[in-house]
Design an enzyme around this catalytic site. Structure first.
Site, PDB file in Angstrom:
ATOM      1  N   ASP A 104     -27.801  47.317   5.796  1.00  9.69           N
ATOM      2  CA  ASP A 104     -29.039  46.548   5.695  1.00  9.69           C
ATOM      3  C   ASP A 104     -29.679  46.865   4.345  1.00  9.69           C
ATOM      4  OD1 ASP A 104     -31.112  44.908   6.756  1.00  9.69           O
ATOM      5  OD2 ASP A 104     -32.190  46.661   7.475  1.00  9.69           O
ATOM      6  N   ASP A 160     -28.911  48.139  18.525  1.00 11.05           N
ATOM      7  CA  ASP A 160     -29.996  48.217  19.505  1.00 11.05           C
ATOM      8  C   ASP A 160     -31.331  47.766  18.945  1.00 11.05           C
ATOM      9  OD1 ASP A 160     -30.298  50.546  17.725  1.00 11.05           O
ATOM     10  OD2 ASP A 160     -31.899  51.131  19.105  1.00 11.05           O
TER      11      ASP A 160
END
Ligand code: IMP
Ligand code: MG
Length: 181
Positions: A104, A160
């Protein structure tokens, strides 16, 4: 109420993921023939990818795990990386393949790569299932990438939100209403 009720859409189906992981396994098996690499996975997000990838690799290899934290419970990186669990094995002179779920900002991996390099592995490469290039803040070279994905918060296949949704078999975009109250 199923897990899918919290999802905007399925981004990558389990079938698409299975095919990609298979390809990555074949490629890595060819590139590392005769080398016995160590797969190092970053817990917890990469545990499902690691489990599938290692079974798609057809040459001898070993496995080790690290756990780091940079996120807390939110959807944005805090910019700080903390080692929660270090490797059990010595990687000096070993061919290390770092296995990540999603790249990311790159802050986590940039830090980890520096740390592992100090231990003088014979080589160090990175495989990531997902890459969000739009969000990069620290430079990281990706050697093997499954999918480039858009800037959205993703869950499933190990990823998650607040420890939930890891068991979804697909990679899904989480509804904004789940984290923007
Ligand atoms: P980075 O340091 O920003 O590159 O963060 C990488 C880590 O952040 C990954 O290993 C994931 O644990 C987490 N992460 C980044 N994007 C997402 C996402 O869309 N969903 C779930 N976790 C994510
Ligand atoms: Mg996470």
């Amino acid at each position: 109420m199923g897990l899918y009720d919290d999802m905007e859409q399925v981004l990558l189906s389990q079938q698409q993921i299975r095919e990609k992981v298979e390809e990555l396994g074949v490629q890595i098996s060819q590139d590392y023939a005769g080398k016995e690499p160590v797969l190092v996975s970053v817990l917890k997000g990469a545990f499902i990818f690691m489990a599938d990838l290692c079974r798609a690799i057809t040459i001898p290899c070993s496995m080790d795990f690290m756990a780091v934290s940079s996120y807390g419970a939110g959807t944005e990186s805090s910019g700080r990386v903390r080692i929660i669990k270090d490797l059990d094995t010595i990687i000096q002179n070993k061919h290390v393949i770092l296995v990540e779920d999603v790249l990311d900002s790159g802050i986590t991996l940039h830090y980890l790569i520096q740390l592992l390099r100090q231990r003088q592995p014979a080589s160090l490469r990175l495989v990531t299932l997902l890459d969000k290039p739009a969000r990069r803040r620290a430079q990281v070279d990706v050697d093997y990438c499954g999918f480039q994905v858009p800037d959205a918060f993703l869950v499933g296949y190990g990823l998650d939100y607040g420890e939930k949704y890891r068991n979804l078999p697909d990679v899904c975009i989480l509804k904004r209403s789940m984290y923007q109250k």
